[in-house]
Design an enzyme around this catalytic site. Structure first.
Site, PDB file in Angstrom:
ATOM      1  N   GLU A 179     -11.978 -20.752  28.456  1.00 29.22           N
ATOM      2  CA  GLU A 179     -10.875 -21.513  29.070  1.00 29.22           C
ATOM      3  C   GLU A 179     -10.201 -20.698  30.176  1.00 29.22           C
ATOM      4  O   GLU A 179      -8.992 -20.796  30.377  1.00 29.22           O
ATOM      5  CB  GLU A 179      -9.836 -21.923  28.013  1.00 29.22           C
ATOM      6  N   ARG A 183       0.835  -1.205   0.000  1.00 32.29           N
ATOM      7  CA  ARG A 183       0.000   0.000   0.000  1.00 32.29           C
ATOM      8  C   ARG A 183       0.875   1.263   0.000  1.00 32.29           C
ATOM      9  O   ARG A 183       1.750   1.424   0.851  1.00 32.29           O
ATOM     10  CB  ARG A 183      -0.877  -0.030   1.257  1.00 32.29           C
TER      11      ARG A 183
HETATM   12  C1  LIG Z   1     -17.591 -19.173  22.184  1.00 40.19           C
HETATM   13  C2  LIG Z   1     -17.603 -19.792  23.539  1.00 40.19           C
HETATM   14  C3  LIG Z   1     -17.381 -21.150  23.661  1.00 40.19           C
HETATM   15  C4  LIG Z   1     -17.400 -21.743  24.919  1.00 40.19           C
HETATM   16  N1  LIG Z   1     -17.244 -23.093  25.015  1.00 40.19           N
HETATM   17  C5  LIG Z   1     -17.425 -23.695  26.204  1.00 40.19           C
HETATM   18  C6  LIG Z   1     -17.424 -25.121  26.294  1.00 40.19           C
HETATM   19  O1  LIG Z   1     -17.247 -25.839  25.316  1.00 40.19           O
HETATM   20  N2  LIG Z   1     -17.666 -25.680  27.520  1.00 40.19           N
HETATM   21  C7  LIG Z   1     -17.870 -24.921  28.629  1.00 40.19           C
HETATM   22  O2  LIG Z   1     -18.064 -25.497  29.698  1.00 40.19           O
HETATM   23  N3  LIG Z   1     -17.866 -23.568  28.576  1.00 40.19           N
HETATM   24  C8  LIG Z   1     -17.668 -22.944  27.396  1.00 40.19           C
HETATM   25  N4  LIG Z   1     -17.685 -21.564  27.306  1.00 40.19           N
HETATM   26  C9  LIG Z   1     -17.904 -20.777  28.521  1.00 40.19           C
HETATM   27  C10 LIG Z   1     -16.684 -20.020  28.980  1.00 40.19           C
HETATM   28  O3  LIG Z   1     -15.762 -20.922  29.526  1.00 40.19           O
HETATM   29  C11 LIG Z   1     -17.139 -18.939  29.990  1.00 40.19           C
HETATM   30  O4  LIG Z   1     -17.779 -17.926  29.250  1.00 40.19           O
HETATM   31  C12 LIG Z   1     -15.986 -18.366  30.773  1.00 40.19           C
HETATM   32  O5  LIG Z   1     -15.510 -19.323  31.681  1.00 40.19           O
HETATM   33  C13 LIG Z   1     -16.364 -17.113  31.551  1.00 40.19           C
HETATM   34  O6  LIG Z   1     -17.519 -17.307  32.297  1.00 40.19           O
HETATM   35  P1  LIG Z   1     -18.721 -16.251  32.216  1.00 40.19           P
HETATM   36  O7  LIG Z   1     -19.006 -16.015  30.778  1.00 40.19           O
HETATM   37  O8  LIG Z   1     -19.835 -16.721  33.058  1.00 40.19           O
HETATM   38  O9  LIG Z   1     -18.134 -14.920  32.799  1.00 40.19           O
HETATM   39  P2  LIG Z   1     -18.135 -14.474  34.346  1.00 40.19           P
HETATM   40  O10 LIG Z   1     -17.533 -15.548  35.170  1.00 40.19           O
HETATM   41  O11 LIG Z   1     -19.471 -13.969  34.703  1.00 40.19           O
HETATM   42  O12 LIG Z   1     -17.101 -13.267  34.309  1.00 40.19           O
HETATM   43  C14 LIG Z   1     -17.491 -11.960  33.881  1.00 40.19           C
HETATM   44  C15 LIG Z   1     -16.303 -11.023  34.105  1.00 40.19           C
HETATM   45  O13 LIG Z   1     -15.989 -10.983  35.503  1.00 40.19           O
HETATM   46  C16 LIG Z   1     -14.629 -11.322  35.688  1.00 40.19           C
HETATM   47  N5  LIG Z   1     -14.458 -12.044  36.962  1.00 40.19           N
HETATM   48  C17 LIG Z   1     -15.177 -13.093  37.439  1.00 40.19           C
HETATM   49  N6  LIG Z   1     -14.700 -13.493  38.615  1.00 40.19           N
HETATM   50  C18 LIG Z   1     -13.624 -12.704  38.894  1.00 40.19           C
HETATM   51  C19 LIG Z   1     -12.684 -12.622  39.961  1.00 40.19           C
HETATM   52  N7  LIG Z   1     -12.723 -13.458  40.996  1.00 40.19           N
HETATM   53  N8  LIG Z   1     -11.724 -11.678  39.902  1.00 40.19           N
HETATM   54  C20 LIG Z   1     -11.673 -10.813  38.860  1.00 40.19           C
HETATM   55  N9  LIG Z   1     -12.522 -10.836  37.820  1.00 40.19           N
HETATM   56  C21 LIG Z   1     -13.482 -11.773  37.831  1.00 40.19           C
HETATM   57  C22 LIG Z   1     -14.269 -12.197  34.509  1.00 40.19           C
HETATM   58  O14 LIG Z   1     -12.875 -12.246  34.294  1.00 40.19           O
HETATM   59  C23 LIG Z   1     -15.034 -11.506  33.405  1.00 40.19           C
HETATM   60  O15 LIG Z   1     -14.307 -10.412  32.930  1.00 40.19           O
HETATM   61  C24 LIG Z   1     -17.639 -20.955  26.072  1.00 40.19           C
HETATM   62  C25 LIG Z   1     -17.853 -19.579  25.947  1.00 40.19           C
HETATM   63  C26 LIG Z   1     -17.856 -19.007  24.704  1.00 40.19           C
HETATM   64  C27 LIG Z   1     -18.140 -17.529  24.596  1.00 40.19           C
END
Ligand SMILES: Cc1cc2nc3c(=O)[nH]c(=O)nc-3n(C[C@H](O)[C@H](O)[C@H](O)COP(=O)(O)OP(=O)(O)OC[C@H]3O[C@@H](n4cnc5c(N)ncnc54)[C@H](O)[C@@H]3O)c2cc1C
Length: 415
Positions: A395, A299
């Site tokens: 994860e 570019r």
């Molecule tokens: C595309 C995709 C595929 C997935 N695949 C799978 C799968 O195959 N199997 C499966 O079991 N799960 C799966 N998941 C789930 C995934 O593992 C969870 O979304 C993840 O563990 C986070 O949990 P939550 O979304 O409930 O976020 P929450 O736990 O509600 O967290 C929300 C926010 O708060 C923060 N937080 C929470 N606790 C603390 C703490 N103690 N200190 C500081 N910060 C904190 C987190 O870091 C985050 O920023 C998948 C998710 C997605 C989006």
């Protein structure tokens, strides 16, 4: 000043980052598939938001999808081949990559906790056959139990008269949830014990009581199916408890007596699996870096290639450095896991944390280097940026990885 030290004979060769012929062969083989099959299909399956069954089938036909392929990657005594294969595949496309590798989460759990009979019975059913491939799902997360897996509400009750386990609950965000041939469900058998009162169960194909909830529409990884899974009096044979009843009973007894924490053992397992997830993130980051480098050379603005501006050239230098830095952490942790080194500083979590954040940063910079083109779906970098973001969430989120590292280095139960 002396610049070398006298080493015992042969000691200099004890450390080497040069890949072996086998590792290079796997790298080139997976790269060829990623380049010729995965990447050309990436945009289409991202737009369709569907599982790319024809691509999975092609991967199965060449042995890339299936237990043999996974076992081949795992066999490398240095631990690096699994990371190398994942980086190459996800360099092609992360959505399709996850459609191919998502099954390995369930397989790893069967492999890690199952008896030899359970492995023999269920692992082949996770993959199906090359003509009729299947996928598997590993379901831990729930609507109210994401980062805090000790809060799982899905229950498993043993019906002794029928030698059956009865599962009830709701799983959230399950990769391949509802479309899987085999579901591995983590459920609580004794809620008072938190994560130490949990066990993993196989739900065989076609079991009544397991249904798919809403399929999730996602920001990225759109070729990978994600959905809720409902378990409503879902009855499975007694033999579907991974590891068997004796082992579970012993584990529960240990937990009740306050013995070595189950979660400590689980943490070690995560340390071993997280570098592979990090390697996937590196694949995305490397794809974006390479694309941006080529683009910046092509570019022209103000009469010269945009890379001739230091701000662009230095950004690319930093992108390359960050990708390599993340890869070194992933390789170190992969080697530690395979050779049984203790993860005293949570090096597995460290590698996944760094790789996920590098992937987000590098893909964002790549969009910037492509300018307006970077923001459009005509160019792949916006997709890579969308795909990269999940690596700071699933994860174990970045915050949770930092918590794990902080606890490991301090020896304190930092809240
Ligand atoms: C595309 C995709 C595929 C997935 N695949 C799978 C799968 O195959 N199997 C499966 O079991 N799960 C799966 N998941 C789930 C995934 O593992 C969870 O979304 C993840 O563990 C986070 O949990 P939550 O979304 O409930 O976020 P929450 O736990 O509600 O967290 C929300 C926010 O708060 C923060 N937080 C929470 N606790 C603390 C703490 N103690 N200190 C500081 N910060 C904190 C987190 O870091 C985050 O920023 C998948 C998710 C997605 C989006």
């Amino acid at each position: 000043m002396a610049t070398t030290v006298d080493l015992p004979e042969g000691a200099a060769a004890a450390f080497s980052l040069e890949l072996s012929q086998d590792q290079r062969d796997v790298r080139d083989w997976v790269h060829g598939f990623a380049k010729n099959v995965v990447r050309p299909a990436a945009s289409e399956w991202d737009e369709r938001e569907q599982t790319p069954w024809p691509v999975i089938q092609e991967a199965a036909k060449i042995g890339l999808y299936g237990f043999e392929g996974l076992a081949q990657f795992h066999a490398d005594p240095s631990g690096l081949t699994m990371a190398i294969a994942n980086e190459e595949l996800f360099w092609g496309d992360a959505g399709i990559g996850m459609a191919i590798m998502g099954t390995s989460l369930a397989v790893a759990s069967i492999f890690g906790s199952g008896t030899p009979e359970q492995m023999g019975e269920w692992i082949p059913q996770c993959f199906g056959t090359p003509d009729e491939p299947q996928v598997a799902a590993f379901c831990v997360s729930e609507p109210d139990a994401g980062s805090d897996v000790s809060a799982l509400r899905t229950t498993a009750r043993y019906d002794e008269a029928k030698d059956e386990w009865v599962l009830n609950g709701q799983k959230a965000w399950a990769t391949n949830g509802g479309i899987a041939n085999v579901h591995v469900i983590v459920a609580t058998v004794d809620r008072e014990l938190g994560s130490r009162g949990q066990a993993a169960f196989i739900v065989p194909p076609g079991t009544r009581g397991l249904t798919q909830g809403t399929k999730v529409k996602k920001h990225g990884l759109r070729a990978s199916h994600t959905a809720d899974v409902f378990l409503d009096d879902c009855r499975i044979p007694g033999r579907c408890l991974l590891g068997g009843r004796e082992k579970l009973a012993a584990r529960l007894a240990r937990a009740r007596e306050g013995g070595r924490s189950k979660s400590q053992a689980a943490m070690q397992t995560f340390e071993v699996t997280r570098p592979t997830v990090g390697a996937q993130a590196i694949g995305i980051a490397r794809a974006a870096y390479e694309y941006a480098l080529d683009y910046a050379k092509e570019r022209t603005q103000f009469g010269r290639a945009i890379i001739e501006n230091q701000s662009i050239a230095f950004t690319l230098a930093d992108m390359k450095m960050e990708v390599d830095c993340a890869r070194l952490l992933v390789w170190r942790a992969s080697w530690m896991g395979r050779t049984g080194q203790p993860f005293t500083a949570a090096e597995g979590s460290m590698s996944k944390l760094k790789a996920g954040e590098v992937a987000v940063w590098v893909t964002e910079r790549a969009i910037q280097i492509l300018g307006g083109n970077g923001y459009t779906r005509e160019f792949p970098v916006e997709r890579w940026h969308r795909d990269a973001k999940i690596y700071t969430i699933f994860e174990g989120t970045s915050e949770i990885q930092r918590l794990v590292i902080a606890r490991a280095i301090s020896g304190l139960q930092i809240p």
